[in-house]
Design an enzyme around this catalytic site. Structure first.
Site, PDB file in Angstrom:
ATOM      1  N   GLY A   1      -2.196  -5.308   0.250  1.00 33.02           N
ATOM      2  CA  GLY A   1      -1.948  -4.244   1.061  1.00 33.02           C
ATOM      3  C   GLY A   1      -3.055  -3.108   0.454  1.00 33.02           C
ATOM      4  N   THR A   2      -3.256  -3.001  -0.729  1.00 30.99           N
ATOM      5  CA  THR A   2      -4.008  -2.269  -1.415  1.00 30.99           C
ATOM      6  C   THR A   2      -5.632  -2.498  -0.852  1.00 30.99           C
ATOM      7  OG1 THR A   2      -2.849  -2.316  -3.595  1.00 30.99           O
ATOM      8  CG2 THR A   2      -5.069  -1.764  -3.479  1.00 30.99           C
TER       9      THR A   2
ATOM     10  N   ASN B   1       7.390   3.713   0.640  1.00 27.11           N
ATOM     11  CA  ASN B   1       8.220   2.797  -0.156  1.00 27.11           C
ATOM     12  C   ASN B   1       8.959   3.361  -1.237  1.00 27.11           C
ATOM     13  OD1 ASN B   1       5.318   3.929  -0.946  1.00 27.11           O
ATOM     14  ND2 ASN B   1       5.717   2.958  -2.680  1.00 27.11           N
TER      15      ASN B   1
ATOM     16  N   GLN C   1       5.469  -1.801   4.092  1.00 28.36           N
ATOM     17  CA  GLN C   1       7.128  -1.770   3.789  1.00 28.36           C
ATOM     18  C   GLN C   1       7.759  -1.933   5.166  1.00 28.36           C
ATOM     19  OE1 GLN C   1       8.511  -2.090   1.055  1.00 28.36           O
ATOM     20  NE2 GLN C   1       7.116  -1.166  -0.330  1.00 28.36           N
TER      21      GLN C   1
ATOM     22  N   THR D   1     -14.402 -16.725  -0.155  1.00 28.54           N
ATOM     23  CA  THR D   1     -13.780 -17.836   0.137  1.00 28.54           C
ATOM     24  C   THR D   1     -12.545 -17.710   0.369  1.00 28.54           C
ATOM     25  OG1 THR D   1     -15.417 -19.490  -0.756  1.00 28.54           O
ATOM     26  CG2 THR D   1     -13.127 -20.375  -0.303  1.00 28.54           C
TER      27      THR D   1
ATOM     28  N   CYS E   1       8.794   8.236 -18.234  1.00 25.07           N
ATOM     29  CA  CYS E   1       8.750   8.986 -19.359  1.00 25.07           C
ATOM     30  C   CYS E   1       7.266   8.597 -19.896  1.00 25.07           C
ATOM     31  CB  CYS E   1       9.828   8.488 -20.057  1.00 25.07           C
ATOM     32  SG  CYS E   1      10.620   9.818 -21.052  1.00 25.07           S
TER      33      CYS E   1
END
Ligand SMILES: Cc1ncc(COP(=O)(O)O)c(C=O)c1O
Length: 393
Positions: A71-72, A151, A179, A237, A325
């Site tokens: 997806g990125t 998401n 998503q 490829t 955190c």
């Protein structure tokens, strides 16, 4: 103790049927799809069959599907590829403040290269207002990129309406459907989408493979140059086994989507009801109706999402946090912040996301464990407060 996995928005386990049809392409059927001999032709046929299956899931033509590494990469190719093909310096892109980082960071990169980007706000439920989209369009706008569902909180965006506005204004429309595809109905024509991103590992397919839909006739510039694979849009490829796995995962998701999303919605609602009945300080994030059926995002006042996730993990339940955190500071998710949730509540955000293997028993156990964890953490936090040594604030 087997973990009860409730983090399917992060990733999903690969299905047995998917793995089974991938294995031959990692072993005996190892041909390169670009080779013209028998093994090459067999690999080519498998890639093209997978392309058909992916296309069918979203109502596209096979020739409009380009395989990527996930997806990125699909989001990067969509945004940068259109920016380079259609725009010069000063060209304008519209997106929202709650997109996945693969869209947001690409937009920031494009800003650095001289493009103008509007990051639209969202309301308290995480929805983009189509009127804001219309208002933001100007003569230089080349692309609108609004995700199909978020998401983190699961809010489904009014993408059909946004797609229609884009078509009316003759601006290209991209939606990140990572998503949603295989979870809710996704049809590129109904959404008026010109470009749409997909990822296999959210639907029980392998990691590291995805696809970009590019409507016929739209020209896009490649980011990766080389051997001209994927009609020159994504050289390299092909990852044959993973592509085959993605095709199978899409086929299965398409077959089972209706019944599965109904089942998961019932389980998600049960989880929500059980938790809210026992925890007065918990609030549900996202849109009450227009929300992914398998997602529940909750915020608990004055607690830390990370602490909740760690304690749940000790109880054998995997979920994810909406805050992190970092050395004496709390980094609140950009989504939760954009929704205007106050910091004392935003810090205590967690996401449950259900999937195929989850049962009613899992949900009852998870709700029970969550209530116990929250009560324990609240007692601990009150104690820490009284001793003046609260962490991470
Ligand atoms: C909405 C959305 N877009 C894009 C991505 C990136 O997909 P991938 O992990 O395949 O790169 C994700 C992954 O979590 C996502 O949730």
């Amino acid at each position: 103790m087997k973990t009860i996995y409730l983090d399917h928005c992060a990733t999903t386990p690969i299905r047995g049927e998917v793995l089974e049809c991938m294995l031959p392409y990692l072993q005996d059927r190892f041909g390169n799809p670009s080779s013209i001999h028998g093994p090459g032709k067999a690999a080519r046929a498998a890639v093209e069959e997978a392309r058909e299956r992916v296309a069918r899931l979203i109502g596209a033509k096979a020739s409009e599907i380009y395989f990527t590494s996930g997806g990125t990469e699909a989001n990067n190719i969509a945004l940068q590829g259109i920016a380079m093909a259609c725009g010069g310096r000063g060209a304008h892109i519209i997106t929202s403040a709650i997109e996945h980082h693969s869209v947001l960071e690409t937009c920031r990169f494009l800003q650095g290269a001289g493009f103008r980007v509007t990051f639209l706000p969202v309301d308290g439920r995480g929805s983009v207002n189509p009127k804001d989209v219309r208002k933001a369009i100007n003569r230089k706008t080349i692309l609108i990129s609004i995700m199909h569902a978020n998401n983190e909180v699961g809010t489904l965006q009014p993408v059909e309406e946004i797609g229609k506005i884009a078509a009316e204004k003759e601006v290209l429309f991209h939606t990140d459907a990572v998503q949603t595809a295989g979870k809710v109905a996704v049809n590129v024509k109904a959404l008026c989408a010109d470009l749409l991103s997909l990822s296999a590992h959210k639907i029980c397919g392998p990691k590291g493979v995805g696809a970009l839909y590019v409507k016929e006739g739209i020209s896009i510039r490649p980011l990766i140059h080389g051997g001209h694979q994927e009609k020159n849009i994504r050289s390299g490829t092909e990852n044959v086994a993973s592509i085959v796995g993605m095709g199978k995962a899409c086929e299965l998701a398409m077959k089972e989507r209706g019944t599965e999303s109904e089942r998961l919605e019932k389980l998600r609602n049960l989880l929500q009801d059980l938790i809210l009945a026992s925890l007065s300080g918990a609030a549900v994030n996202g849109h009450a109706e227009n929300r992914l059926p398998h997602v529940l995002s909750l915020s608990v006042q004055d607690l830390m999402g990370e602490d909740m996730v760690r304690e749940m993990d000790k109880a054998g339940i995997a979920l994810s946090a909406g805050s992190a955190c970092t050395s004496n500071n709390v980094e609140i998710s950009h989504v939760i912040s954009a929704m205007g949730i106050p910091p004392e509540q935003a810090r205590g955000t967690v996401r449950f996301s259900l999937g195929r293997d989850n049962t009613r028993e899992h949900i009852e156990k998870a709700a029970h464990a969550f209530v116990q964890v929250i009560e324990r953490l609240k007692t601990l936090s009150e104690l820490e407060d009284s001793l003046g040594k609260r962490r991470c604030y």
